[in-house]
Design an enzyme around this catalytic site. Structure first.
Site, PDB file in Angstrom:
ATOM      1  N   TYR A 178      48.115   4.308 -13.003  1.00 26.58           N
ATOM      2  CA  TYR A 178      47.348   3.615 -12.329  1.00 26.58           C
ATOM      3  C   TYR A 178      48.440   2.662 -13.449  1.00 26.58           C
ATOM      4  O   TYR A 178      47.802   2.693 -15.191  1.00 26.58           O
ATOM      5  CB  TYR A 178      46.469   3.720 -12.650  1.00 26.58           C
ATOM      6  N   PHE A 243      45.579  -6.570  -7.591  1.00 22.43           N
ATOM      7  CA  PHE A 243      46.367  -6.048  -8.102  1.00 22.43           C
ATOM      8  C   PHE A 243      46.732  -4.731  -8.904  1.00 22.43           C
ATOM      9  O   PHE A 243      46.176  -3.957  -9.322  1.00 22.43           O
ATOM     10  CB  PHE A 243      47.618  -6.577  -9.708  1.00 22.43           C
ATOM     11  N   GLU A 244      47.276  -3.793  -7.945  1.00 23.04           N
ATOM     12  CA  GLU A 244      47.616  -1.870  -8.542  1.00 23.04           C
ATOM     13  C   GLU A 244      48.397  -1.249  -8.347  1.00 23.04           C
ATOM     14  O   GLU A 244      49.237  -1.284  -7.502  1.00 23.04           O
ATOM     15  CB  GLU A 244      46.441  -0.671  -7.561  1.00 23.04           C
ATOM     16  N   VAL A 245      49.431  -0.622  -9.607  1.00 26.72           N
ATOM     17  CA  VAL A 245      49.977   0.160  -8.714  1.00 26.72           C
ATOM     18  C   VAL A 245      50.161   1.807  -9.440  1.00 26.72           C
ATOM     19  O   VAL A 245      49.789   2.185 -10.320  1.00 26.72           O
ATOM     20  CB  VAL A 245      51.481  -0.688  -9.194  1.00 26.72           C
ATOM     21  N   HIS A 280      37.263   2.089  -9.051  1.00 25.06           N
ATOM     22  CA  HIS A 280      38.454   2.579  -9.419  1.00 25.06           C
ATOM     23  C   HIS A 280      38.438   3.048 -10.836  1.00 25.06           C
ATOM     24  O   HIS A 280      39.044   3.915 -11.903  1.00 25.06           O
ATOM     25  CB  HIS A 280      40.229   2.007  -8.656  1.00 25.06           C
TER      26      HIS A 280
END
Ligand code: GDP
Ligand code: MN
Length: 355
Positions: A178, A243-245, A280
């Site tokens: 993450y 924003f998440e990768v 999350h």
């Protein structure tokens, strides 16, 4: 002194990357966006930023999700701002609709309390549905069945800095689950029973707690400048998930699936306003190895980002349009919403100097 354009290898674009969707170096990943037809201008703006700063070098596909079909105009305009493949996906009804065990009378009563506590969007059922879908359902969409990594993008966000490496490959090569840019406190009144439910879940499943977890970040009684109450034991620190990768393998794990099912049954996506960000974040903080969570800010020259009213603006010659080190362009008290120092403490790193 670069090559004259006539001498340039016609297979490479200006940055030396092979253009075109035939590029076979990409790893198994997509950019994804849950978005409404009405937000077309906002998503075009965000797409142009991410294409200009990063994706034109890699051409990762864009996957758009919606609870109603996308219009022809939406498909046409979005596909015009990228060379990459665009996919347009409808969310299955059973992933979006309010679950059968939610009592709508109780929901309406709960909304009153949330509104008295100034919880934004509390009375919008669709906002609760969106938070639930982003928490426990997006990665179950059939279109993502064989996809591993994703980069989440919302309409109207900004990307400021040229990023020259393949962010997804970085995640894979460095065994990251993450990546985040901004880390904030949350409104305790939006999630009063999220932590108590988590404690119940942990009591039933102590085996899911990771040996190298970031529990301190989740539970520390840190002095919180503005609101010094915690949310019944939760620090409220969360990765700002617009924003998440991420690696969807984590969301697809038994630990996370069991956790989501527990929360979903408890009803707080509707009777409170549990966001996908705290859900999350708590799961990552408890069930994941904290060394697998990446914060690009530590490297100080990375992904410049804004979603109103917060920025991540690194000190780098590669950034245009944001002020180095600025955290917000909103009211001054918003500066105190930054939870990154607590994250750095939890992972035993000093807070990087402000540039
Ligand atoms: P905020 O960032 O918390 O203020 O919430 P947003 O309004 O930005 O919503 C978060 C994301 O979910 C955005 O990408 C929206 O486009 C998307 N979204 C929110 N509600 C809906 C909805 O009812 N349908 C669809 N298709 N997308 C939604
Ligand atoms: Mn948003």
């Amino acid at each position: 002194a670069g090559l004259e354009s006539s001498e340039r290898d016609p297979n490479l674009d200006r940055d030396g990357y092979k253009p075109g969707i035939e590029n076979s170096d990409r790893i198994n990943a997509t950019i994804l966006s849950l978005v409404r037809n009405e937000e077309l201008d906002g998503i075009l703006q965000a797409m142009k930023d991410l294409e200009r700063t990063w994706n034109h070098k890699f051409n990762y596909p864009w996957t758009f999700f919606n609870d109603v079909p996308f219009t022809e105009e939406f498909k046409k305009k979005t596909s015009e701002v990228t060379k990459a493949e665009c996919r347009y996906e409808l969310i299955p009804k059973e992933h979006w609709e309010v679950p059968s065990w939610i009592n709508m009378d109780l929901f309406k009563e709960s909304v009153q309390i949330l509104k008295e506590n100034d919880i934004q969007y509390a009375d919008k059922v669709s906002y609760h549905q969106m938070c639930r879908w982003n928490s426990g359902l997006f990665y179950k969409h059939p279109a993502l069945k064989d996809v591993q990594y994703y980069w989440r993008v919302e309409p109207n966000v900004h990307f400021f800095c040229d990023v020259d490496y393949d962010v997804f490959r970085y995640m894979q090569d460095n065994n990251k689950t993450y990546g985040f840019t901004i880390n904030l406190y949350d409104a305790p009144k939006s999630i009063p029973t999220l932590w108590p439910e988590t404690v119940k879940f942990l009591a039933a499943h102590p085996e899911y707690l990771h040996d190298n977890n970031a529990q301190n970040w989740v539970t520390d009684r840190i002095r919180r400048p503005n609101h010094n109450q915690l949310a019944n034991g939760y620090s409220t620190c969360h990765f700002w998930s617009n924003f998440e990768v991420g690696d969807m393998g984590f969301w697809r794990s038994q630990a996370y699936e069991d956790y989501f099912q527990h929360l979903d049954r408890a009803g707080g996506f509707f009777y409170e306003r549990w966001g996908d960000a705290p859900v999350h974040s708590i799961a990552l903080g408890l069930f994941e190895d904290k060394s697998r969570i990446h914060c690009p800010v530590l490297r100080f020259r990375d992904i410049g980002y804004q979603h109103i009213p917060f920025f991540n603006c690194p000190n780098s010659g590669k950034c245009k349009g944001c002020v180095t080190g600025r955290f917000t362009d909103g009211e001054a008290w918003l500066n105190k919403e930054d939870c990154r120092p607590n994250w750095f403490k939890a992972i035993d790193r000093d807070h990087p100097r402000r540039p």
